[in-house]
Design a protein around this motif. Structure first.
Motif, PDB file in Angstrom:
ATOM      1  N   LEU A   1      -2.574  -1.516 -11.831  1.00 17.90           N
ATOM      2  CA  LEU A   1      -2.304  -2.664 -12.694  1.00 17.90           C
ATOM      3  C   LEU A   1      -3.495  -2.944 -13.610  1.00 17.90           C
ATOM      4  O   LEU A   1      -3.336  -3.178 -14.816  1.00 17.90           O
ATOM      5  N   SER A   2      -4.695  -2.917 -13.045  1.00 14.99           N
ATOM      6  CA  SER A   2      -5.900  -3.184 -13.840  1.00 14.99           C
ATOM      7  C   SER A   2      -6.103  -2.114 -14.907  1.00 14.99           C
ATOM      8  O   SER A   2      -6.409  -2.432 -16.070  1.00 14.99           O
TER       9      SER A   2
ATOM     10  N   THR B   1       7.312  -1.820  -6.482  1.00 16.32           N
ATOM     11  CA  THR B   1       6.812  -1.806  -5.121  1.00 16.32           C
ATOM     12  C   THR B   1       7.892  -2.351  -4.197  1.00 16.32           C
ATOM     13  O   THR B   1       9.074  -2.360  -4.539  1.00 16.32           O
TER      14      THR B   1
ATOM     15  N   LEU C   1      -2.165   0.128  -5.900  1.00 10.78           N
ATOM     16  CA  LEU C   1      -1.445  -0.775  -6.797  1.00 10.78           C
ATOM     17  C   LEU C   1      -2.362  -1.653  -7.638  1.00 10.78           C
ATOM     18  O   LEU C   1      -2.216  -1.691  -8.871  1.00 10.78           O
ATOM     19  N   PRO C   2      -3.327  -2.397  -7.064  1.00  9.53           N
ATOM     20  CA  PRO C   2      -4.174  -3.234  -7.928  1.00  9.53           C
ATOM     21  C   PRO C   2      -4.996  -2.423  -8.921  1.00  9.53           C
ATOM     22  O   PRO C   2      -5.253  -2.886 -10.038  1.00  9.53           O
ATOM     23  N   LEU C   3      -5.387  -1.213  -8.531  1.00  8.17           N
ATOM     24  CA  LEU C   3      -6.137  -0.362  -9.454  1.00  8.17           C
ATOM     25  C   LEU C   3      -5.267   0.047 -10.637  1.00  8.17           C
ATOM     26  O   LEU C   3      -5.722   0.045 -11.791  1.00  8.17           O
TER      27      LEU C   3
ATOM     28  N   ALA D   1       3.612  -3.954  -1.432  1.00  3.31           N
ATOM     29  CA  ALA D   1       2.730  -4.726  -2.309  1.00  3.31           C
ATOM     30  C   ALA D   1       1.428  -5.089  -1.611  1.00  3.31           C
ATOM     31  O   ALA D   1       0.373  -5.162  -2.241  1.00  3.31           O
ATOM     32  N   ASP D   2       1.482  -5.310  -0.311  1.00  4.71           N
ATOM     33  CA  ASP D   2       0.286  -5.688   0.443  1.00  4.71           C
ATOM     34  C   ASP D   2      -0.491  -4.481   0.954  1.00  4.71           C
ATOM     35  O   ASP D   2      -1.695  -4.567   1.176  1.00  4.71           O
TER      36      ASP D   2
ATOM     37  N   ARG E   1      -3.490  -2.447 -17.762  1.00  2.99           N
ATOM     38  CA  ARG E   1      -3.797  -3.604 -18.615  1.00  2.99           C
ATOM     39  C   ARG E   1      -4.987  -3.309 -19.520  1.00  2.99           C
ATOM     40  O   ARG E   1      -5.000  -3.698 -20.693  1.00  2.99           O
TER      41      ARG E   1
ATOM     42  N   GLN F   1       3.349  -5.491 -14.806  1.00  4.80           N
ATOM     43  CA  GLN F   1       3.426  -6.331 -13.620  1.00  4.80           C
ATOM     44  C   GLN F   1       4.049  -5.544 -12.479  1.00  4.80           C
ATOM     45  O   GLN F   1       4.818  -4.604 -12.704  1.00  4.80           O
ATOM     46  N   ALA F   2       3.669  -5.930 -11.267  1.00  6.98           N
ATOM     47  CA  ALA F   2       4.257  -5.340 -10.073  1.00  6.98           C
ATOM     48  C   ALA F   2       5.536  -6.091  -9.737  1.00  6.98           C
ATOM     49  O   ALA F   2       5.558  -7.321  -9.733  1.00  6.98           O
TER      50      ALA F   2
ATOM     51  N   ARG G   1      -8.243   5.349  -5.108  1.00  5.42           N
ATOM     52  CA  ARG G   1      -9.466   4.622  -4.763  1.00  5.42           C
ATOM     53  C   ARG G   1     -10.630   5.574  -4.515  1.00  5.42           C
ATOM     54  O   ARG G   1     -11.790   5.237  -4.789  1.00  5.42           O
TER      55      ARG G   1
END
Length: 324
Positions: free
Chosen positions: A25-26, A10, A21-23, A15-16, A29, A36-37, A273
């Motif tokens: 990463l989750s 990123t 991005l959070p989707l 990143a913000d 994992r 990791q970002a 999303r």
């Protein structure tokens, strides 16, 4: 062999702002990967410590292109980078549209002029006006459309770009874009999902670098013609078998036929999303890329493999689309 380590790349602002991005990463994992970002320009990162580096939201690359391309080349020397560095370089300049057109892909007609070059008066005289943009840009920065009868304004915009040492792109404005831009997303070369969004250049003559980038984005079912056009564009990409992700942006021409507006291979919004199944498909594609990398399997076997990438053409030949 241990758990594969993945870097999802990123930038400071990305990143913000990256809703995907959070989707991602989750999901990775949950698939059993260590992920990791990481900002592409972080000083202390050892890129050789990752099994796979996936470019995601490097949304400042257009303002730092030489530095970003040098990072991509250096990272690809020590680990597997997706999408690959040569494709990143190829896709970073919108003159790739000329190469796609040369390979028979229907694209928005495109005229490109480098600093020191000249335009023709007809370049700014489209029946519905024209769009002027820099060849290197993201998020429609420094881009505007001009109505018919305003060729001097459009030319002034193009001259401004040339005076800044940038290549200028001029295209006819296609009014059916107001019915909505289509974005078709592919993972590992396979169609995943699509969205339709409202037109971006709503006010003529205005350069607005703070536009909402994807207004009204909603799930969309593409037509067979749109799917064919998107697949033709991807087949014309140098080494298409190496693509982890791709987004093909389409609109309709005057005959209501789909044409390629842009091909996004570097850091596209993937609209995960609003497409949960797309997130699953992306995670599956990354997992498959990890497995292929550990088995020493390389891409490039798909349709169009072996196309020359501009900048790597053997001496004495001309790469299609590199001359405006």
């Amino acid at each position: 062999m241990g758990t594969a380590r993945i870097a999802v790349v990123t930038s400071e602002g990305g990143a913000d702002q990256d809703a995907d991005l959070p989707l991602i990463l989750s999901a990775l994992r949950a698939a059993g990967l260590s992920v990791q970002a990481v900002a592409w320009d972080a000083d202390t990162v050892r890129w050789d410590g990752y099994d796979l580096v996936v470019i995601r939201s490097t949304w400042d690359y257009a303002d730092r292109l030489a530095e970003f391309l040098a990072w991509a080349d250096a990272t690809a020397e020590v680990t597997r980078l997706l999408n690959p560095a040569p494709l990143v370089r190829w896709n970073s300049d919108k003159r790739y549209l000329l190469e796609l057109a040369g390979r028979g892909v229907p694209v928005v007609p495109t005229r490109a002029v480098e600093p020191g070059g000249t335009f023709e008066a007809a370049d700014f005289d489209g029946p519905h006006g024209v769009v002027v943009k820099p060849a290197v840009s993201s998020g429609a920065r420094d881009t505007a459309r001009y109505e018919p009868g305003r060729p001097a304004d459009a030319e002034r915009h193009a001259r401004m770009l040339l005076d800044q040492g940038r290549t200028a792109i001029v295209q006819p404005y296609l009014p059916l874009v107001e019915e909505g831009e289509r974005a078709l997303i592919f993972f590992g070369g396979t169609f995943s999902h699509a969205i339709r969004k409202e037109a971006l250049l709503t006010e003529a003559g205005l350069i607005d670098n703070f536009r909402v980038p994807h207004p009204g984005a909603a799930p969309y079912r593409p037509s067979e013609a749109e799917l064919r056009t998107a697949r033709a564009a991807l087949a014309a990409v140098p080494a298409p078998g190496d693509l982890l992700f791709a987004r093909v942006d389409l609109t309709l021409n005057g005959a209501r036929e789909p044409v390629v507006m842009e091909l996004e291979l570097i850091e596209p919004n993937l609209f995960l999303r609003i497409n949960p199944q797309g997130l699953e498909r992306f995670a599956e594609a990354v997992t498959a890329a990890v497995t292929a990398g550990r088995q020493g399997v390389s891409g490039g076997s798909g349709p169009g493999a072996g196309h020359e990438i501009p900048g790597t053409t053997p001496p004495g030949t001309t790469s299609p689309g590199t001359t405006p």
